[in-house]
Design a protein around this motif. Structure first.
Motif, PDB file in Angstrom:
ATOM      1  N   ASN A 170       0.815  -0.479  -0.456  1.00 13.96           N
ATOM      2  CA  ASN A 170       0.104   0.333  -0.324  1.00 13.96           C
ATOM      3  C   ASN A 170       1.178   1.106   0.261  1.00 13.96           C
ATOM      4  O   ASN A 170       2.666   1.145   0.118  1.00 13.96           O
ATOM      5  CB  ASN A 170      -1.306  -0.210   1.478  1.00 13.96           C
ATOM      6  CG  ASN A 170      -0.159  -0.001   2.394  1.00 13.96           C
ATOM      7  OD1 ASN A 170       1.399   0.753   2.687  1.00 13.96           O
ATOM      8  ND2 ASN A 170      -0.749  -1.035   3.677  1.00 13.96           N
ATOM      9  N   ASP A 171       0.432   2.626  -0.187  1.00 11.90           N
ATOM     10  CA  ASP A 171       1.164   3.441  -0.225  1.00 11.90           C
ATOM     11  C   ASP A 171       1.605   3.755   1.127  1.00 11.90           C
ATOM     12  O   ASP A 171       2.608   4.614   0.872  1.00 11.90           O
ATOM     13  CB  ASP A 171       0.153   4.935  -0.650  1.00 11.90           C
ATOM     14  CG  ASP A 171      -1.090   4.597  -1.291  1.00 11.90           C
ATOM     15  OD1 ASP A 171      -0.467   4.251  -2.328  1.00 11.90           O
ATOM     16  OD2 ASP A 171      -1.742   5.293  -2.132  1.00 11.90           O
ATOM     17  N   THR A 172       1.621   3.312   1.784  1.00  7.61           N
ATOM     18  CA  THR A 172       2.148   3.448   3.139  1.00  7.61           C
ATOM     19  C   THR A 172       3.668   3.316   3.671  1.00  7.61           C
ATOM     20  O   THR A 172       4.641   3.736   3.491  1.00  7.61           O
ATOM     21  CB  THR A 172       1.552   3.800   4.798  1.00  7.61           C
ATOM     22  OG1 THR A 172       0.245   3.840   4.738  1.00  7.61           O
ATOM     23  CG2 THR A 172       2.396   4.092   6.075  1.00  7.61           C
ATOM     24  N   MET A 173       2.992   1.631   3.113  1.00 11.28           N
ATOM     25  CA  MET A 173       4.727   0.438   2.384  1.00 11.28           C
ATOM     26  C   MET A 173       5.613   1.367   2.198  1.00 11.28           C
ATOM     27  O   MET A 173       6.808   1.114   2.374  1.00 11.28           O
ATOM     28  CB  MET A 173       4.294  -0.580   2.687  1.00 11.28           C
ATOM     29  CG  MET A 173       3.386  -0.866   3.570  1.00 11.28           C
ATOM     30  SD  MET A 173       1.942  -2.970   2.758  1.00 11.28           S
ATOM     31  CE  MET A 173       3.596  -3.661   3.101  1.00 11.28           C
ATOM     32  N   ILE A 174       4.758   2.091   0.915  1.00 14.83           N
ATOM     33  CA  ILE A 174       6.149   2.483  -0.166  1.00 14.83           C
ATOM     34  C   ILE A 174       6.526   3.071   0.288  1.00 14.83           C
ATOM     35  O   ILE A 174       7.770   3.507   0.299  1.00 14.83           O
ATOM     36  CB  ILE A 174       5.696   2.768  -0.998  1.00 14.83           C
ATOM     37  CG1 ILE A 174       4.961   1.227  -2.206  1.00 14.83           C
ATOM     38  CG2 ILE A 174       6.184   2.855  -2.594  1.00 14.83           C
ATOM     39  CD1 ILE A 174       3.707   1.709  -3.775  1.00 14.83           C
ATOM     40  N   THR A 175       5.839   4.267   0.601  1.00  8.77           N
ATOM     41  CA  THR A 175       6.558   5.859   1.657  1.00  8.77           C
ATOM     42  C   THR A 175       7.709   5.527   2.114  1.00  8.77           C
ATOM     43  O   THR A 175       9.026   5.735   2.410  1.00  8.77           O
ATOM     44  CB  THR A 175       5.561   6.490   2.459  1.00  8.77           C
ATOM     45  OG1 THR A 175       4.947   7.296   0.575  1.00  8.77           O
ATOM     46  CG2 THR A 175       6.265   7.953   2.888  1.00  8.77           C
ATOM     47  N   ASN A 176       7.174   3.938   3.487  1.00 17.42           N
ATOM     48  CA  ASN A 176       7.988   3.966   4.377  1.00 17.42           C
ATOM     49  C   ASN A 176       9.133   3.569   3.806  1.00 17.42           C
ATOM     50  O   ASN A 176      10.588   3.782   4.055  1.00 17.42           O
ATOM     51  CB  ASN A 176       7.395   2.846   5.499  1.00 17.42           C
ATOM     52  CG  ASN A 176       6.319   4.397   6.384  1.00 17.42           C
ATOM     53  OD1 ASN A 176       6.264   4.894   6.356  1.00 17.42           O
ATOM     54  ND2 ASN A 176       5.665   2.938   6.698  1.00 17.42           N
ATOM     55  N   LEU A 177       8.899   2.166   2.898  1.00 20.76           N
ATOM     56  CA  LEU A 177      10.007   1.529   2.030  1.00 20.76           C
ATOM     57  C   LEU A 177      11.323   2.386   1.154  1.00 20.76           C
ATOM     58  O   LEU A 177      12.466   2.811   1.306  1.00 20.76           O
ATOM     59  CB  LEU A 177       9.778   0.586   1.425  1.00 20.76           C
ATOM     60  CG  LEU A 177      11.057  -0.172  -0.081  1.00 20.76           C
ATOM     61  CD1 LEU A 177      12.183  -0.440   1.235  1.00 20.76           C
ATOM     62  CD2 LEU A 177      10.131  -0.678  -0.443  1.00 20.76           C
ATOM     63  N   ALA A 178      10.872   3.843   1.096  1.00 23.28           N
ATOM     64  CA  ALA A 178      11.478   4.647   0.349  1.00 23.28           C
ATOM     65  C   ALA A 178      12.691   5.628   1.641  1.00 23.28           C
ATOM     66  O   ALA A 178      13.373   6.196   1.053  1.00 23.28           O
ATOM     67  CB  ALA A 178      10.563   5.987   0.108  1.00 23.28           C
ATOM     68  N   THR A 179      11.894   5.685   2.827  1.00 21.19           N
ATOM     69  CA  THR A 179      13.361   6.015   4.025  1.00 21.19           C
ATOM     70  C   THR A 179      14.241   4.782   3.679  1.00 21.19           C
ATOM     71  O   THR A 179      15.104   5.604   4.220  1.00 21.19           O
ATOM     72  CB  THR A 179      11.516   6.422   5.362  1.00 21.19           C
ATOM     73  OG1 THR A 179      11.751   7.471   5.368  1.00 21.19           O
ATOM     74  CG2 THR A 179      13.167   6.823   6.067  1.00 21.19           C
ATOM     75  N   ALA A 180      13.334   3.576   4.172  1.00 22.03           N
ATOM     76  CA  ALA A 180      14.799   3.501   4.098  1.00 22.03           C
ATOM     77  C   ALA A 180      15.623   2.812   2.906  1.00 22.03           C
ATOM     78  O   ALA A 180      16.946   2.323   3.477  1.00 22.03           O
ATOM     79  CB  ALA A 180      14.165   1.244   4.164  1.00 22.03           C
ATOM     80  N   MET A 181      15.847   2.877   2.354  1.00 22.08           N
ATOM     81  CA  MET A 181      16.176   3.312   0.752  1.00 22.08           C
ATOM     82  C   MET A 181      17.021   4.501   0.902  1.00 22.08           C
ATOM     83  O   MET A 181      18.679   4.201   0.679  1.00 22.08           O
ATOM     84  CB  MET A 181      15.413   3.404  -0.453  1.00 22.08           C
ATOM     85  CG  MET A 181      14.945   2.467  -1.119  1.00 22.08           C
ATOM     86  SD  MET A 181      15.584   1.153  -1.779  1.00 22.08           S
ATOM     87  CE  MET A 181      14.470  -0.026  -1.751  1.00 22.08           C
ATOM     88  N   GLU A 182      16.480   5.551   1.891  1.00 24.40           N
ATOM     89  CA  GLU A 182      17.650   6.581   1.809  1.00 24.40           C
ATOM     90  C   GLU A 182      18.372   5.786   2.625  1.00 24.40           C
ATOM     91  O   GLU A 182      19.456   7.056   3.198  1.00 24.40           O
ATOM     92  CB  GLU A 182      16.450   7.544   2.611  1.00 24.40           C
ATOM     93  CG  GLU A 182      15.860   8.650   1.376  1.00 24.40           C
ATOM     94  CD  GLU A 182      15.032   9.497   1.587  1.00 24.40           C
ATOM     95  OE1 GLU A 182      14.843   9.570   2.858  1.00 24.40           O
ATOM     96  OE2 GLU A 182      14.377   9.759   1.182  1.00 24.40           O
ATOM     97  N   LYS A 183      17.986   5.108   3.775  1.00 30.55           N
ATOM     98  CA  LYS A 183      19.088   5.442   5.121  1.00 30.55           C
ATOM     99  C   LYS A 183      19.974   3.866   4.537  1.00 30.55           C
ATOM    100  O   LYS A 183      21.933   4.416   4.786  1.00 30.55           O
ATOM    101  CB  LYS A 183      18.715   4.530   6.410  1.00 30.55           C
ATOM    102  CG  LYS A 183      17.183   5.512   6.754  1.00 30.55           C
ATOM    103  CD  LYS A 183      16.498   4.631   8.221  1.00 30.55           C
ATOM    104  CE  LYS A 183      16.189   5.911   8.809  1.00 30.55           C
ATOM    105  NZ  LYS A 183      14.855   4.929   9.876  1.00 30.55           N
ATOM    106  N   ASP A 184      19.548   3.245   3.501  1.00 32.12           N
ATOM    107  CA  ASP A 184      20.124   2.620   2.606  1.00 32.12           C
ATOM    108  C   ASP A 184      21.809   3.140   2.371  1.00 32.12           C
ATOM    109  O   ASP A 184      22.859   2.169   2.192  1.00 32.12           O
ATOM    110  CB  ASP A 184      19.704   1.254   1.831  1.00 32.12           C
ATOM    111  CG  ASP A 184      20.220  -0.063   1.676  1.00 32.12           C
ATOM    112  OD1 ASP A 184      20.509  -0.823   3.148  1.00 32.12           O
ATOM    113  OD2 ASP A 184      20.644  -0.570   0.891  1.00 32.12           O
ATOM    114  N   GLY A 185      21.219   4.451   1.036  1.00 33.60           N
ATOM    115  CA  GLY A 185      22.548   4.594   0.056  1.00 33.60           C
ATOM    116  C   GLY A 185      22.774   5.477   1.132  1.00 33.60           C
ATOM    117  O   GLY A 185      24.245   5.441   0.862  1.00 33.60           O
TER     118      GLY A 185
END
Length: 598
Positions: free
Chosen positions: A308-323
């Motif tokens: 869902n949209d919330t999960m994708i938004t939260n995953l984007a935050t995880a991607m920033e941390k990973d980056g």
């Protein structure tokens, strides 16, 4: 070590003789058909010596005078090395020299003989095909031969790690909602109850997780039964904390012991139409079901795959941390490389440590693959004390890694040059990237499957007579498992269409044995693109945030559109990560994302 494997093989042959079994097939998985089973069920690795921290895909076959282990192209080089001297020989299950295991077994057994398997570690679907082939030849199949009970006295116990509740604010859906949607999916497959065996589906439905049942995946060992009046989690009681018991009580989920699963399914009311996934359900459980079985499960699995949209938004935050972690990692590699002292294992440990400095990163999503030059050509290579090499001279470093963040799972591969890359390396890297870009830019009608798109990533390699044989893309879970179905992008046909909200990897590669390997991987999310008079069209959006090595592009074979894609992607990476970096790190990233031009 290899003498021990020969001893284990001798033990198995004695057990086979004691039980009047002429041929034994040994699975590499567990009663849930897990890709990476807990240590308790990793007996095939113990027996053959073909193993890794990330697990190895493999199925062994043993007769009185032959011992073989089938695996796929990701592990050919590794298997050849690890099986040498164990008494086992490698068999290829894909690629141009593939040999079908069931066909081999059929050809090497005679009427009146018995084939033995542990039915709890083979799926219903797999055993059905085997059984049909054997029956046609008058060969008996014994599905109750738990060989490791006889030959593995110090076998690790079943994991009893404590569960915890995954915050429903992070996933934006309650267990009640997930159960209701699951039962609707069950009804759509003409059933009125479901037994879920796959651990990722169980974790998703219950909003529960654990640590250490399965390496790198916060799933837990259990079964889940659902119908309109009953919710039953079949699990070892020792895994439940007061918090988890309260969570289960809130959603009216009762528990029964894990070992009671066979008895439970045998006593289901006769009128029950029980949905099971024949690819995920163990034959040993199926043999005890006392009601009508309905084969299916795709509709249930698809629910989990669409975020869902919330999960994708939260995953984007995880991607920033990973980056951020990756920026610091590769920056340190580049700084220290000229002085020497770096090894593959040292870098693998360093990358893990850098990810885990973020408190929301619970673990890696798999053991990091760090391959220097020739080791990069081993698709699932993991450095060990026996294989670790110093990173010196000129070459290519392949790093495939990921993190299990509370807000999502990451998986990224980058191939970078250290020293001076050769024209051949740059050419091959660019061929791989051209395929990566082509898939990233795909626009396709709703209903398209990954199988229909796969050629986009391979076309440039094929034109030069080059190829890779692993899949181009796998689904990725949400703080569950790194490899998730039902969608995929691969040569093999898969009827599951790509739908908005699905997270999939895009990872073409090229592997030259003894020389180097190249893989370029981002995670991509399927999104709506446009609606025309011809229907709805979809496209992919990259989620991963880290640059590709601009020194490795051969601009002479790139189109203006491909160059623009690289520059646009790098601009996005720079914009998203720079505010999270120190000035020195930001300057390094700026250099790595500078525009490329002919």
């Amino acid at each position: 070590m290899k003498k021990k494997n020969q001893e284990y093989l001798a033990r198995l042959r004695k057990a086979m003789a004691d039980h009047h079994i002429e041929l034994c097939i040994i699975s590499g998985t567990d009663p849930h058909q897990s890709e990476l089973p807990p240590a308790h069920w990793r007996g095939r690795e113990w027996l053959t010596g073909f193993l890794s921290e990330n697990g190895t895909n493999g199925t062994a076959v043993v007769t009185a005078d032959t011992a073989l282990c089938w695996t796929d192209s990701r592990y050919f080089i590794q298997a050849e090395e690890q099986l040498a001297g164990t008494g086992f020989a490698m068999m290829k299950e894909d690629g141009p020299e593939a040999v079908d295991l069931v066909d081999w077994v059929t050809e090497h057994t005679n009427a009146g003989q018995t084939v033995g398997i542990d039915g709890m570690t083979f799926s219903v679907a797999w055993v059905q095909r085997l059984e049909q082939e054997l029956n046609d030849n008058g060969v008996k199949l014994d599905t109750d031969f738990p060989m490791f009970d006889y030959i593995y006295p110090d076998r690790p116990a079943r994991p009893l790690n404590k569960l915890f509740v995954h915050d429903e604010k992070i996933v934006a859906e309650t267990v009640d909602s997930k159960v209701a949607r699951t039962l609707e999916a069950v009804k759509s497959e003409l059933a009125n109850a479901v037994l879920i065996s796959s651990l990722d589906d169980i974790a998703w439905v219950t909003n529960l997780r654990t640590a250490n049942d399965i390496c790198f995946s916060p799933m837990f060992v259990a079964f889940l039964y659902l119908d309109e009046s009953r919710r039953v989690l079949i699990i070892d009681d020792a895994k439940l904390t007061p918090e988890v018991r309260k969570h289960l009580d809130t959603y009216n989920i009762e528990t029964i012991p894990y070992d009671d699963v066979k008895e439970f399914v045998s006593k289901l009311p006769k009128e029950t139409r029980l949905l099971i996934d024949p690819q995920k359900t163990a034959r040993g459980i199926y043999d005890h079901i006392g009601c009508t079985c309905v084969f299916g499960g795709d509709a249930v699995a698809k629910l989990k795959s669409i975020k869902n949209d919330t999960m994708i938004t939260n995953l984007a935050t995880a991607m920033e941390k990973d980056g951020v972690a990756l920026t610091r990692f590769f920056m340190s590699v580049e700084k220290e490389y000229p002085q020497g002292g770096l090894t593959e294992m040292k870098l693998a440990h360093r990358l893990r440590d850098m990810r885990l400095t973020d408190p929301t990163c619970v673990d890696e999503s798999f053991a990091s693959i760090v391959g220097w030059n020739a080791h990069g050509a081993i698709v699932h290579y993991e450095p060990s004390d026996a294989t670790d090499v110093a990173i010196t001279g000129d070459g290519l470093l392949l790093v495939d890694s990921g993190g299990q963040y509370m807000t999502g799972t990451t998986d990224i591969t980058r191939t970078v040059a250290l020293g001076n890359p050769t024209p051949e390396q740059k050419h091959d890297f660019t061929l791989v990237m051209k395929g990566h870009i082509a898939l990233s830019c795909a626009v396709f009608p709703s209903g398209t499957t990954g199988h229909q798109l796969d050629v986009l990533a391979r076309q440039f390699l094929w034109k030069e007579g080059k190829a890779y044989y692993h899949g181009t893309g796998h689904g990725v879970g949400y703080f569950i498992n790194c490899h998730e179905g039902p969608q995929s992008i691969r040569l093999n046909a898969n009827p599951t269409p790509l739908e908005p909200g699905m997270i999939t990897s895009n990872e073409p590669g090229l592997y030259l044995e003894g020389k180097y390997g190249i893989r370029c991987e981002n995670l991509i999310v399927t999104e709506k693109c446009m609606t025309t008079e011809f229907g709805e069209f979809l496209h992919f959006k990259p989620m991963t945030l880290f640059p590709f090595d601009v020194r490795l592009f051969d601009l002479d074979i790139m189109t203006p559109e491909e160059i623009k894609w690289v520059n646009d992607y790098h601009a996005e990476v720079r914009a998203r990560l720079t505010p999270l970096l120190t000035p020195q790190e930001a300057e390094w990233l700026k250099e790595k994302t500078k525009a490329i031009t002919k």
